[in-house]
Structures are given as structure tokens and as C-alpha cells.
Write an enzyme that holds these catalytic residues in place. Sequence first.
Site, PDB file in Angstrom:
ATOM      1  N   PRO A  10       0.797  -1.225   0.000  1.00 31.53           N
ATOM      2  CG  PRO A  10      -0.170  -1.136   2.110  1.00 31.53           C
ATOM      3  CD  PRO A  10       0.560  -2.037   1.184  1.00 31.53           C
ATOM      4  CG  ASN A  11      -0.309   4.352   1.232  1.00 28.34           C
ATOM      5  OD1 ASN A  11      -1.288   4.841   0.676  1.00 28.34           O
ATOM      6  ND2 ASN A  11      -0.365   3.866   2.466  1.00 28.34           N
ATOM      7  NE  ARG A  18       2.516   7.508   2.469  1.00 31.30           N
ATOM      8  CZ  ARG A  18       3.221   6.495   2.939  1.00 31.30           C
ATOM      9  NH1 ARG A  18       3.987   5.781   2.139  1.00 31.30           N
ATOM     10  NH2 ARG A  18       3.144   6.174   4.212  1.00 31.30           N
ATOM     11  CE1 TYR A  23       8.631   5.250   2.941  1.00 32.70           C
ATOM     12  CE2 TYR A  23       7.165   7.143   3.066  1.00 32.70           C
ATOM     13  CZ  TYR A  23       7.581   5.920   3.545  1.00 32.70           C
ATOM     14  OH  TYR A  23       6.956   5.357   4.625  1.00 32.70           O
ATOM     15  CG  ASN A  74       8.494  -1.730   0.151  1.00 38.18           C
ATOM     16  OD1 ASN A  74       7.869  -1.778   1.205  1.00 38.18           O
ATOM     17  ND2 ASN A  74       9.145  -0.654  -0.242  1.00 38.18           N
ATOM     18  CB  ALA A  77       1.310  -0.075   6.309  1.00 37.43           C
ATOM     19  CG  ASP A  87      -0.269 -17.592   7.413  1.00 37.22           C
ATOM     20  OD1 ASP A  87       0.745 -17.732   8.131  1.00 37.22           O
ATOM     21  OD2 ASP A  87      -1.427 -17.524   7.875  1.00 37.22           O
ATOM     22  CD  GLU A  98      10.544  -7.364   5.504  1.00 35.16           C
ATOM     23  OE1 GLU A  98       9.735  -6.600   6.049  1.00 35.16           O
ATOM     24  OE2 GLU A  98      11.092  -8.324   6.102  1.00 35.16           O
ATOM     25  CG  HIS A 100      11.025  -2.208   4.869  1.00 31.43           C
ATOM     26  ND1 HIS A 100       9.661  -2.104   4.834  1.00 31.43           N
ATOM     27  CD2 HIS A 100      11.324  -3.436   5.351  1.00 31.43           C
ATOM     28  CE1 HIS A 100       9.139  -3.228   5.293  1.00 31.43           C
ATOM     29  NE2 HIS A 100      10.123  -4.062   5.603  1.00 31.43           N
ATOM     30  NE  ARG A 107       9.161   6.025   8.840  1.00 32.47           N
ATOM     31  CZ  ARG A 107       8.214   5.839   7.934  1.00 32.47           C
ATOM     32  NH1 ARG A 107       8.361   4.905   7.013  1.00 32.47           N
ATOM     33  NH2 ARG A 107       7.125   6.569   7.921  1.00 32.47           N
TER      34      ARG A 107
END
Length: 145
Positions: A10-11, A18, A23, A74, A77, A87, A98, A100, A107
Site C-alpha cells: 500500500p501507498n 508521498r 521516501y 516491499n 504497512a 502465510d 524484503e 524497505h 521510525r
Amino acid sequence: MATILILNGPNLNLLGQRQPEIYGSTTLDDVAAACRTLGAEIGVGVELRQSNHEGELVDWIQAARGTTAGIIINPGAYSHTSVAILDALNAYEAPVIEVHISNIHKREGFRHHSYVSSRAEGVIAGCGTQGYDLALRHIVTLIGA
């Protein structure tokens, strides 16, 4: 040619707009183009997707079983909330990295824990959008492509 699936949660469709102070100004389209270019250089296909919907990300992870050589994710949230994504990744047999863009450990406290990290072979955080390049290079090493 092996295919690496890069999933964004998301986002991330708002990347470059944003909170650029966190970012940066690079857009998700820029990231996709850079990953495809790097993929071609190092001999893998790259498919990049983004969704704001948890279930869609789960569906894509499930569909990737047996058809992709690895996933870079990524989760945004969802890192901190989604057992469903964990899962689905646990049912995926190939490597997972992963990513970020920001350093989640600098943060808010709730961002310090990621469910996805317990499944990932590696976690890259705080390297900006260059983290995708690092993840792609590492996953290619893991799969031996």
C-alpha cells in the site's frame, strides 16, 4: 530465463509524491524501469506489481508458486500487520527478500517489527530505492542464475 517477482504494498503507488523527505523523489515507475534494466543485465526477467489490497498481494504470491524463481517484496504497512502475507510467503518455495525504502528501525516503534522478516532470506532497509537493486542482485546470487 528465471523471473523475479517484485511486489509493492500500500501507498507505494505514491512513491515520489508521498513524504519525499522520507521516501525520496523516485517514482515506482522509475524503480520498475531500473529493475528491468538491471534484470536484463544480470540475466533475469523482472515483473513488478503494486497493490493497496492485502488479498491481491496474497493472490499474487500464491500464483507465483512454481512460476517464479524468487520474490522481492516491499509490503509497506502490511509488514507490521499481515499474517496473511506471511502465510502466503511461507507456502512459497523460492527465496524471498524484503525491502524497505526507509529504515523502519529509525521510525515509530510499531514499524520495528515485520512479520515478513521471519520468512525472508534477507532484509534491506534504509537504502532508499537502491534497496531494490541490492535485493535483485542478492536474489540472483541465491537462485544461482
